[in-house]
Scaffold this active site. Structure first.
Site, PDB file in Angstrom:
ATOM      1  N   GLU A   1      26.767  42.558  27.036  1.00 30.15           N
ATOM      2  CA  GLU A   1      26.645  42.110  28.613  1.00 30.15           C
ATOM      3  C   GLU A   1      25.120  41.665  28.043  1.00 30.15           C
ATOM      4  OE1 GLU A   1      28.769  41.209  30.146  1.00 30.15           O
ATOM      5  OE2 GLU A   1      30.532  41.888  29.491  1.00 30.15           O
TER       6      GLU A   1
ATOM      7  N   PRO B   1      44.276  27.147  46.526  1.00 32.99           N
ATOM      8  CA  PRO B   1      45.275  28.244  47.995  1.00 32.99           C
ATOM      9  C   PRO B   1      43.766  28.936  48.807  1.00 32.99           C
ATOM     10  CG  PRO B   1      46.254  28.914  46.016  1.00 32.99           C
ATOM     11  CD  PRO B   1      44.818  27.299  45.952  1.00 32.99           C
TER      12      PRO B   1
ATOM     13  N   THR C   1      46.212  25.180  56.779  1.00 32.87           N
ATOM     14  CA  THR C   1      46.418  26.368  58.128  1.00 32.87           C
ATOM     15  C   THR C   1      45.399  26.411  59.263  1.00 32.87           C
ATOM     16  OG1 THR C   1      48.045  26.852  57.188  1.00 32.87           O
ATOM     17  CG2 THR C   1      47.943  27.520  58.915  1.00 32.87           C
TER      18      THR C   1
ATOM     19  N   ASP D   1      36.474  36.114  27.153  1.00 32.47           N
ATOM     20  CA  ASP D   1      35.230  34.849  26.648  1.00 32.47           C
ATOM     21  C   ASP D   1      35.664  34.196  26.405  1.00 32.47           C
ATOM     22  OD1 ASP D   1      33.642  36.324  28.759  1.00 32.47           O
ATOM     23  OD2 ASP D   1      32.988  37.144  26.560  1.00 32.47           O
TER      24      ASP D   1
END
EC number: 3.4.24.-
Length: 668
Positions: A427, A206, A211, A502
């Site tokens: 992180e 998508p 189109t 994760d």
């Protein structure tokens, strides 16, 4: 024009209200008393008549008028048999009172038209209003009665979209250029004996521009563009879809040369006989009619069918064979160059800051479709307007990328101090793996600001985009995903639920390595059907294509890959605890750090490089010198002001003394 339409729309209601008012007025306004003959003959002698109208017919005499009743005038009507005695009796009664006005009417004076209008016109008027209202209720668009079988395809002419408006799909443009050449000059192809493809199927994820590309073909060829969705064919009425297909192809033949675009064709073109409980007969009839119509299309008649879908695996094989959809064009996600071209197209009407580099932005958005990139620029423009800036800055686009990927930042959501440290080290673990592992993705940005379902995230991009990633690339990717959980385990001797996403991604990659890509000790054998998404009607009854023993071996290999990557991540984290702590503590303080700041942390131990620190110091020194100069100038100005004030006071004192002296002399 709009005012006239409004008047026409309200006209039926105005007519109905007027008729009701007339009925009320004539029905209840005069309160006419209707006597029968016996009542009238008994009370006529005592009544005081004022106005009388007599209509003498062949058998009866119709009398109407007014009479006085307790000081009030009332209307009356009565029918008296026509005899000589009754006529004489009536004449005597009315002649008795000199104030009575008698008017004799001719019974034959009323014409046929008057009778018709009086007796039948109100009913005709009501019937006409009812028919008009019924027609208005059933009028308009595709809801007209008895028009269910008509095609709902929208016909567009003078398409403005061109190839310059479609970027990131150069190869796909080459595939469709022949269609444009044919529609412009079909004789070149017919002279060569070439048959132009009847249909083209565009396949891809998508938002990749299927189109838009189809519209660009119609725009470049300057032909009408029929557009319809696959779901517009199927209705609750049996046979409606097949009838709409016939009507659509009929209109296309009348408008040729033209392009017919069917979006989401999988809604009507799914495999026949694959429905649960016997399938959908209406949908299958519609598909059968489409197959017949495409076979019945004569060659080189100027009609090209272009269809688009995200699920080519569920389409019926008869639809995909040569002679129907002769050419299948895959519109994939754009690469870095394609993303750069797409960004240039969508940035035409955007006011971008001079610091923005679209090429760098393209590097930071791997995996983004054309629709995603357009959304990034649009979100950046909205953020600039929200903050009342005149241009879009790089900070706006950074925030826009985060919004498209993860959603808006949840600034109101507050961590506890322990949670904040846990998220920061999690992180930072991902970032350390990205910095220290050779084939791992490059760290672009690390943040511990919550977004969506995530407490924080790493924006990591590949070192270089590859068409065919290797086993080492996948192993490095899984190792990077394990970095956050390993950091929690090493630093806190504890694990949290924050690594669930994760683990999900890592397991998916490991499964594909074993079952689809042959990257394990089981050898180059595919244990997966490779179809991707499951089609329930087709795959429900299909069993596993491997034995239970192989399933056990597959599980062992997946576990082996995950454990190997986990051990590798643990080795890297334990060997770089200082760097992990430095990045995590910086995150706790700054909350968000970029790739440049991370590189500065690795090289200099600070988010600022020596050059930046020196430049900042110079700016501070210049600022201090400027402040000193300003202070000295202010001091000099103050001294001058004091001096001027003293001089002014002395002048005023001298003037006052002189004035007093003059006054004294005048008095003497």
């Amino acid at each position: 024009m709009n005012n006239n339409k409004k008047v026409i729309n309200f006209l039926p209601y105005i007519l109905v209200i007027s008729i009701l008012l007339l009925l009320v007025t004539f029905g209840n306004g005069n309160a006419t008393k209707v006597f029968n003959y016996n009542e009238f003959s008994a009370s006529a002698e005592k009544m005081e008549f004022k106005d009388v109208r007599m209509s003498v017919g062949t058998t009866v005499v119709n009398i109407g008028g007014t009479y006085e009743n307790n000081g009030k005038l009332e209307n009356f009507t009565v029918s008296v048999p026509k005899t000589d005695e009754n006529i004489q009796w009536l004449s005597d009664i009315f002649a008795k009172n000199k104030n009575t006005k008698v008017e004799v009417l001719d019974a034959n004076r009323e014409t046929f038209m008057e009778m018709f209008l009086k007796n039948f016109f109100p009913f005709l008027l009501l019937g006409g209003v009812a028919i008009f209202l019924f027609s208005k209720m059933n009028a308009g668009g595709s809801n007209k009665a008895f028009e269910f079988s008509k095609s709902r395809a929208k016909i567009e002419g003078n398409i403005k979209v061109r190839f310059k408006d479609v970027a990131g799909c150069d190869e796909e443009k080459e595939e469709v250029k022949e269609i444009i050449d044919y529609l412009k000059d079909p004789k070149r192809f017919t002279d060569m004996g070439a048959r132009i493809p009847k249909g083209m199927l565009m396949v891809g994820p998508p938002g990749t521009g299927k189109t838009l590309l189809a519209k660009a073909v119609a725009g470049e060829a300057d032909v009408p563009f029929f557009s319809i969705s696959g779901s517009d064919f199927v209705e609750m009425f049996v046979g409606t879809g097949a009838s709409r297909v016939r009507d659509m192809f009929k209109k296309a033949k009348q408008t040729a040369p033209c392009i017919v675009f069917i979006d989401e064709i999988d809604a009507v073109g799914r495999q026949r006989g694959a429905g649960m409980g016997g399938g959908n007969d209406e949908r299958e009839q519609t598909l059968n009619q489409m197959l017949v119509e495409m076979d019945g299309m004569e060659e080189n008649k100027g009609i090209v069918i272009i269809a688009a879908t995200n699920r080519p695996d569920v389409l019926d094989p008869a639809l995909l064979r040569s002679g129907r959809f002769d050419r299948q064009i895959t519109v994939n996600l754009p690469d870095k160059k394609g993303r750069y071209e797409i960004l240039k197209v969508h940035a035409r009407n955007k006011k971008l800051s001079s610091e923005i580099s679209l090429e760098n932005l393209a590097k930071r958005t791997p995996g983004f479709s054309g629709a995603d990139l357009e959304n990034v620029l649009n979100e950046g423009a909205i953020l600039a307007v929200r903050d009342k800036r005149k241009v879009i800055t790089m900070a706006d686009l950074d925030e826009a990328i985060d919004r498209v990927m993860m959603g808006p930042a949840k600034k109101s959501k507050k961590y506890t101090e322990q949670e904040k440290r846990l998220v920061a080290y999690h992180e930072a673990g991902h970032a350390v793996i990205g910095l220290k592992l050779k084939d791992a993705d490059k760290v672009e940005k690390v943040t511990i600001i919550p977004r969506g379902q995530a407490g924080g995230y790493n924006l990591m991009t590949p070192q270089e985009e590859k068409m065919f990633p290797t086993k080492a690339d996948f192993m490095a990717q899984i190792t990077g995903l394990m970095g956050g959980r390993v950091a929690e385990d090493v630093m806190f001797n504890e694990i949290s639920a924050g690594a669930s996403n994760d683990i999900q991604k890592a397991t998916k990659i490991a499964k594909a390595m074993v079952r689809s890509w042959g990257m394990s000790s089981l050898g180059p054998i595919q244990y997966d059907d490779g179809s991707g998404n499951v089609f329930l009607g087709r795959d429900y009854s299909s069993g596993s294509n491997y034995s239970g023993e192989i399933a056990y071996e597959i599980d062992k290999e997946i576990r082996k890959i995950i454990n190997e990557c986990y051990d590798k991540a643990k080795e890297i984290i334990e060997g770089n605890k200082d760097l992990l702590t430095l990045i995590a503590e910086t995150l706790i303080e700054e909350e968000t750090i970029t790739s440049e700041q991370i590189n500065n942390l690795v090289e200099y131990g600070s988010i600022h490089s020596p050059e930046e620190i020196k430049k900042q110091e110079e700016q501070n020194e210049d600022s201090n010198v400027e402040n000193i100069q300003n202070a000295e100038e202010a001091k000099v100005a103050e001294e001058e002001t004091v001096k001027e004030t003293k001089e002014k006071a002395e002048v005023e004192k001298s003037f006052d003394d002189a004035l007093k002296e003059l006054t004294k002399h005048s008095e003497e």
